[in-house]
Design a protein around this motif. Structure first.
Motif, PDB file in Angstrom:
ATOM      1  N   ASP A  27     -14.828  17.357 -49.085  1.00 53.02           N
ATOM      2  CA  ASP A  27     -14.328  18.724 -48.982  1.00 53.02           C
ATOM      3  C   ASP A  27     -14.587  19.259 -47.569  1.00 53.02           C
ATOM      4  N   PRO A  28     -13.531  19.643 -46.844  1.00 50.94           N
ATOM      5  CA  PRO A  28     -13.731  20.123 -45.469  1.00 50.94           C
ATOM      6  C   PRO A  28     -14.588  21.385 -45.377  1.00 50.94           C
ATOM      7  N   LEU A  29     -14.527  22.253 -46.380  1.00 42.57           N
ATOM      8  CA  LEU A  29     -15.324  23.470 -46.356  1.00 42.57           C
ATOM      9  C   LEU A  29     -16.814  23.150 -46.517  1.00 42.57           C
ATOM     10  N   GLN A  30     -17.130  22.246 -47.407  1.00 43.69           N
ATOM     11  CA  GLN A  30     -18.529  21.838 -47.564  1.00 43.69           C
ATOM     12  C   GLN A  30     -19.022  21.063 -46.340  1.00 43.69           C
ATOM     13  N   GLN A  31     -18.133  20.340 -45.691  1.00 41.45           N
ATOM     14  CA  GLN A  31     -18.505  19.667 -44.447  1.00 41.45           C
ATOM     15  C   GLN A  31     -18.881  20.681 -43.379  1.00 41.45           C
ATOM     16  N   GLU A  32     -18.123  21.766 -43.306  1.00 43.99           N
ATOM     17  CA  GLU A  32     -18.430  22.807 -42.327  1.00 43.99           C
ATOM     18  C   GLU A  32     -19.760  23.494 -42.642  1.00 43.99           C
ATOM     19  N   ILE A  33     -20.042  23.701 -43.924  1.00 37.92           N
ATOM     20  CA  ILE A  33     -21.318  24.309 -44.317  1.00 37.92           C
ATOM     21  C   ILE A  33     -22.473  23.392 -43.925  1.00 37.92           C
TER      22      ILE A  33
END
Length: 98
Positions: A27-33
């Motif tokens: 998940d790109p959003l979790q990667q950013e987090i």
């Protein structure tokens, strides 16, 4: 002062932990987090490394190097906190909309 090396080592391992966890997540959003958390850990590591070096050497050169390390450490840390707060909010928005 054994506290500073412990903080440095723990934050260094946390940095690598989050960087490795980025590779495992799709998940790109979790990667950013996780990338934001890694930046926070890197900022803590750099800042405490600079402070530790000044406490160890206590010279004028070590003071200038400490100031540089603190500057970059605080930049990394505050940037990571800002990103973490932003992406955490986006993640919560996405979770409530589904």
């Amino acid at each position: 002062m054994v506290v500073f090396p412990i903080i440095i080592i723990v934050s260094f391992f946390m940095y690598f932990y989050y960087k490795i966890m980025i590779l495992r997540d799709r998940d790109p959003l979790q990667q950013e987090i996780k990338n934001a958390k890694a930046r926070i850990a890197l900022g803590v590591c750099i800042s405490f490394f600079g402070i530790n070096q000044y406490l160890f050497y206590q010279t004028r050169l070590a003071l200038f190097i400490t100031i540089v390390f603190l500057f970059f450490g605080v930049l990394q840390g505050t940037g990571g906190v800002k990103r973490w707060i932003h992406y955490k909010g986006e993640f919560e928005k996405r979770a409530t909309s589904e």
